[in-house]
Structures are given as C-alpha cells and as structure tokens.
Write an enzyme that holds these catalytic residues in place. Structure first.
Site, mmCIF file in Angstrom:
data_model
loop_
_atom_site.group_PDB
_atom_site.id
_atom_site.type_symbol
_atom_site.label_atom_id
_atom_site.label_comp_id
_atom_site.label_asym_id
_atom_site.label_seq_id
_atom_site.Cartn_x
_atom_site.Cartn_y
_atom_site.Cartn_z
ATOM 1 C CB SER A 61 -0.917 0.001 1.215
ATOM 2 O OG SER A 61 -0.142 0.210 2.381
ATOM 3 C CE LYS A 62 -3.143 3.237 -0.720
ATOM 4 N NZ LYS A 62 -3.868 2.182 0.009
ATOM 5 N NE ARG A 63 0.369 0.028 5.905
ATOM 6 C CZ ARG A 63 1.115 -1.003 6.264
ATOM 7 N NH1 ARG A 63 2.330 -0.818 6.707
ATOM 8 N NH2 ARG A 63 0.627 -2.223 6.183
ATOM 9 C CG HIS A 64 4.463 -1.225 1.992
ATOM 10 N ND1 HIS A 64 3.122 -1.501 2.018
ATOM 11 C CD2 HIS A 64 5.009 -1.966 2.973
ATOM 12 C CE1 HIS A 64 2.877 -2.388 2.971
ATOM 13 N NE2 HIS A 64 4.002 -2.681 3.579
#
Length: 491
Positions: free
Chosen positions: A254-257
């Site tokens: 997801s974006k947080r990666h």
RNA sequence: GCCCCCAUCGUCUAGAGGCCUAGGACGGCGGCCUUUCAAGCCGUAAACAUGGAUUCGAAUUCCAUUGGGGGCACCA
C-alpha cells in the site's frame, strides 16, 4: 461452444495505481490477448468522497506506458458503455428495487450513528458479526413512519441465514462459506450510489464479463456476489483470484510502503519491458528456468494454471538486475534517445542545454553496462559534461605512489599527449603504455593517475575510450588542472 | 471474537508420490578476465514451518498445530 473471453480491469480513481494494482491489469490484459478475447477498462467511481483529481489520467497513463491497450473503456467507448459506474446509476437502482420487490432485499433506515454504536459494542464483546438485521422485518406501518420522518434508506440484501455458498476459483480451488457468517450487507447507499458488490455484479453481467481477475483480498466477498447473482437470476463469471504483492513487512502493498506507484518506476528510469516482464514473474512462471521474456512470449505462453497462490515480496534488487539486462539489450541509438530526457533532467543545471545528441551517442557505449536505470546515467556520466573538475588530491596520488611520481607522470603525459594527432583509443594506448615504461612505473599506476586527472573519479569506463570521447583539448586542460592542484597541495 | 486464504534457499520461484543427496534466478561469498568500475564467465554457501496419518515410498495426499495475510463499512 464457449463464449469469447471478456475481462475487465476495474480500478477506482483514488490515486496513482501502484505495481500491485497494475499487475492485476496485466494479468487481465495478458489473459485477454492470450485467448483472443477483450480487455475492458471500467472506472468504479461510486465513492464520491474518495475520488481523486488526476487519478483517471494516472490509471490510463500507467496502462499505456506498459502497452496494455483496452478494447472498451471510458475514452474509446464500446457496445456496453458507459464505462464509468457513476453514469450507470439507474441500472443499480433498478436492480436494487427489483430485489426489494422480489423479497431478496429490504430498505434499512438505521442511522450511521446506530450502526457505529452497534459495531463498537460488538467489538467490545469481541463478537463482530455485522448488521443485526433490525430493519429486516419492518411492518408497512413502521416503514411508512420512517419514510414520513424523511429518512433516506439504504437497501440491504437479505442474506439467507442457513446453507452455504461455495465456488470454484481457478487459482485457489474450491472455497466454501457458511451463510450464517455473512450479514445483510448494504447494496445501495442512501445517496443512491451503489456499493461495490452490487455495482460490480450488475456491470459484470451487463458487460458479459466471463472471468473476474482480481486480488486475493476479494475472496471473502465472493459469496455476497454469488448471492446477488442468484437472486438476480444471472450466471456468475469464472473467478480468478491471485495473490497480492506484499511489502517488506509481508503486509499487502500500500501507499505506506513508499514509492511503489508504477509511474514512479517509470520516472526513475525503469523500462516498460522490464516492468512487464518482472511483474508477470511475481506469481507466474513459464517453467523452472526462463526469466527474460518478451511480451509476445508471455502472451503466448501464459496460463492461469501456472499462477501461484502465495503473496510475494517486490524485490528491487532483482528488478535492477533485470532492468540492466534490458538496457544492455538496447541499441546505442535507442538507448541514447531514452537517456536524453533523463540526462537533461538530472545533469547539473550549469551544463549547457540542449545536450549534444551525437556526444551522448559516443558516451552510451561506455556507460551501457554500468547503469541499471536510466536515471543512473546522469550521476555516472556527469564528468563527460561538466566544465570544471574538482580534483581530490588524495585520489590523484595512487596508494602505491608518492606525490612526486604522480606529478612527474602527469607532466610527461601532458607533454606526450599534446603531440598526438588522432587522439583515438588505439593511439592513446600505443602512447601511454610505453610512457609508463619510460617513467619506470606500472601501466596501471599511470592509468590510475590519468583516470583521476581526466575524470576526477577512480571508477570510470575504460580510460582510453573515455579520454577519446572527452577529446584532446578537454583532457589536456584537465591534466593541467590536476597538476596545479597537486602543486598547491604539496606546498 | 468469527470467517476465508497461504506456507520450498535472505528474495522471486520449479516441483502436481519414486526423475529430489530439491532445480533455476536475484542477492551473498570465492575465482577467472582486466588499466579502475562494471559487464561476462566459472564455482560455492543457502530452503521443503512443526507434529501426526495414508503409502513399499511424501516437498508433493489428509488432519492438526504454529506462523503470516485478508475480511467482518452507506470503501473499493
């Protein structure tokens, strides 16, 4: 006779698609092309709140960059449009009303606050079990009262409380759910927009989708879809759920990666053929050894049976290697064209623009096997372009040499080189090797000093080629600069 | 808490009962080549989560356990 394959990629326009999303589109596209079927792009924009400006463009740009052309979609149209769900609201409404009329669905007047409280309470008891069905059996009078109060209802599906719902997934095999673990889910929101479950079923049917290919996370909602298909009297499609790409923490990407949007990879200088090849290989294999494959080979050999079911980590080390393989496979012309915009963007601003295309073409053979991304070129080859070098005195003097020797070597080299006529690779070698002998030092030592003098680097492409490309004038100027640098340093 | 899915080298994977003393690739390590750095070539270490069961025989089948992931929204 079997119907022609029709698959769809159905993203919601909420941002730049990341490699995981796009891999799904790739499997859709590859499967369509492999079977001679159709690949359809449908935009699931039924969540007004999450919609993002520019997301649609980013989706299309990503697909186009990878060469995933769609046969039907928002811009190209098709016989089953429109391809925006926000333009198909009447269809969902009609389906929902039909289900209510049939007794397979009902209006629910519960307030968001009540539902929230219900969920909180269930969580506290550690017994999350979904909606409590309080509106399921409202009397006509009760309903009339709610309507009179001006409450806009949602439509909920009346999930059977007994029995089971099962299906055969082409990758995961048979999956069975007990209906009593499902709740009466919302199909139509109070604003008249459908929820994913209803919209995708209605559209997949209307668009004659034969195979639903999407990530594994959807498996748990398949029974809901199946229930709707059954109530509507539609034939469900084949289901093909595939594993997800996971981050370093093994959680779904997801974006947080970090920088995982496909377009980011493009901007760093990965080639589309690399991404295409690499992404298909996460979760699919041709055999026990083949890795580098063209798009045509992949399309030709693709099969769902050879897809795995384990979530996979996106390994950038291997991606870099593969991009290097593709870069080295490019012709000088082609690579130069691709490199130009990256050099233009990442080379120091003081370097004169526009860059000389022919000069770049001379450099490309020297850096080709030394870069893994197009962006790498600027940092690797900037010494070919900059006007003034900053020499590091300690680098100029080789470990096995003293400053005096280095200085002498540079001075002799300057003198000898200034009399050269062609200044090409062979002439440089034929001149410099004997010079080392004359100076009584090893060839490598001389080359090392000259390398640092002419490039300010201790790691460069082969010296003679590099000097030849730099040209006589520039080399002599740099050697002179190095000499004075050493002189200053000594004093 | 309930439901669903998954489980081979560090990573991506091959393996659909004997071909497995488990193959390939990236990365690591060692070497060759070599004017440096790469590229290339050669070699090497490295895995079947655990416990049962079935079978003459299990990485491959079944059941548990453990571990990981996902779902349980008027989001998709």
């Amino acid at each position: 006779m079997t119907e022609p394959v029709r698959v769809r990629f159905a993203p919601s326009p909420t941002g730049k698609p990341h490699v995981g999303n796009i891999r799904t589109a790739m499997y859709d596209w590859i499967f369509a092309r492999h079977t001679g079927g159709k690949f359809i792009l449908r935009i699931e924009d039924t969540d007004v709140a999450r919609k993002k400006e520019g997301a649609l463009e980013a989706i299309m740009e990503s697909l186009k960059w990878l060469g995933l052309d769609w046969d039907e979609g928002p811009d190209v149209g098709g016989d089953y449009g429109p391809y925006f769900q926000s333009q198909r609201l009447e269809l969902y409404k009609a389906a929902a009303e039909r289900l209510v009329a049939q007794g397979d669905a009902y209006y629910c007047y519960c307030s968001p606050e009540r539902l929230e409280a219900l969920r909180k309470e269930q969580e506290a008891r550690k017994q999350l079990s979904g909606y409590d069905r309080s509106c399921r059996n409202l009397s006509p009078q009760e309903r009339a009262a709610k309507e009179a109060a001006g409450i806009r209802p949602v439509v909920r599906f009346k999930t059977p409380e007994q029995g089971q719902t099962s299906f055969h997934d082409l990758i995961y095999g048979d999956v069975v759910f007990e209906n009593n673990t499902l709740d009466d889910f919302v199909m139509l929101k109070s604003d008249g927009y459908p929820v994913y479950h209803l919209a995708s079923v209605v559209d997949d049917h209307a668009m004659k989708i034969t195979h639903v290919i999407r990530d594994e996370g959807w498996i748990s909602s398949v029974p809901r879809h199946l229930l709707i298909y059954k109530a509507l009297g539609y034939e469900p499609p084949q289901y093909v759920h595939h594993p997800v790409i996971v981050g370093a923490d093994r959680a779904k990407l997801s974006k947080r990666h970090g920088a995982v949007s496909l377009l980011d990879f493009r901007d760093i200088g990965y080639l589309p053929e690399t991404m295409f090849n690499f992404l298909t290989l996460i979760g699919w294999s041709l055999d026990d050894k083949t890795e580098i494959m063209t798009r045509e080979q992949i399309v030709k050999n693709f099969s769902i049976e050879r897809m795995g079911k384990t979530g996979a980590f996106f390994n950038t080390d291997k991606l870099d290697w593969m991009n290097g393989v593709y870069i080295r496979g490019l012709t000088v012309e082609d690579l130069s064209d691709k490199l130009l915009p990256f050099l233009d963007k990442y080379l120091p601003p003081e370097i004169k623009r526009p860059l000389d295309v022919n000069y770049v073409k001379q450099i490309v053979p020297l850096i080709r096997e030394r870069i893994n991304t197009l962006k790498d070129a600027a940092a690797y080859a900037d010494f070919f372009f900059v006007d003034k070098l900053e020499h590091d005195a300690s680098k100029l003097v080789d470990k096995k040499m003293d400053a005096e020797t280095a200085l002498t070597a540079l001075k002799s080299a300057e003198e000898t080189l200034s009399s050269l006529e062609n200044f090409d690779r062979d002439e440089l070698e034929n001149t410099l090797r004997p010079l080392a002998d004359d100076l009584g030092i090893k060839a490598g030592q001389l080359f090392s000093v000259l390398r640092v003098a002419t490039t300010a680097r201790d790691a460069t492409p082969p010296l003679f080629e590099t000097m030849a490309v730099l040209g006589k004038e520039r080399c002599l100027k740099r050697i002179k600069a190095a000499i004075s640098r050493l002189n200053n340093h000594r004093d």
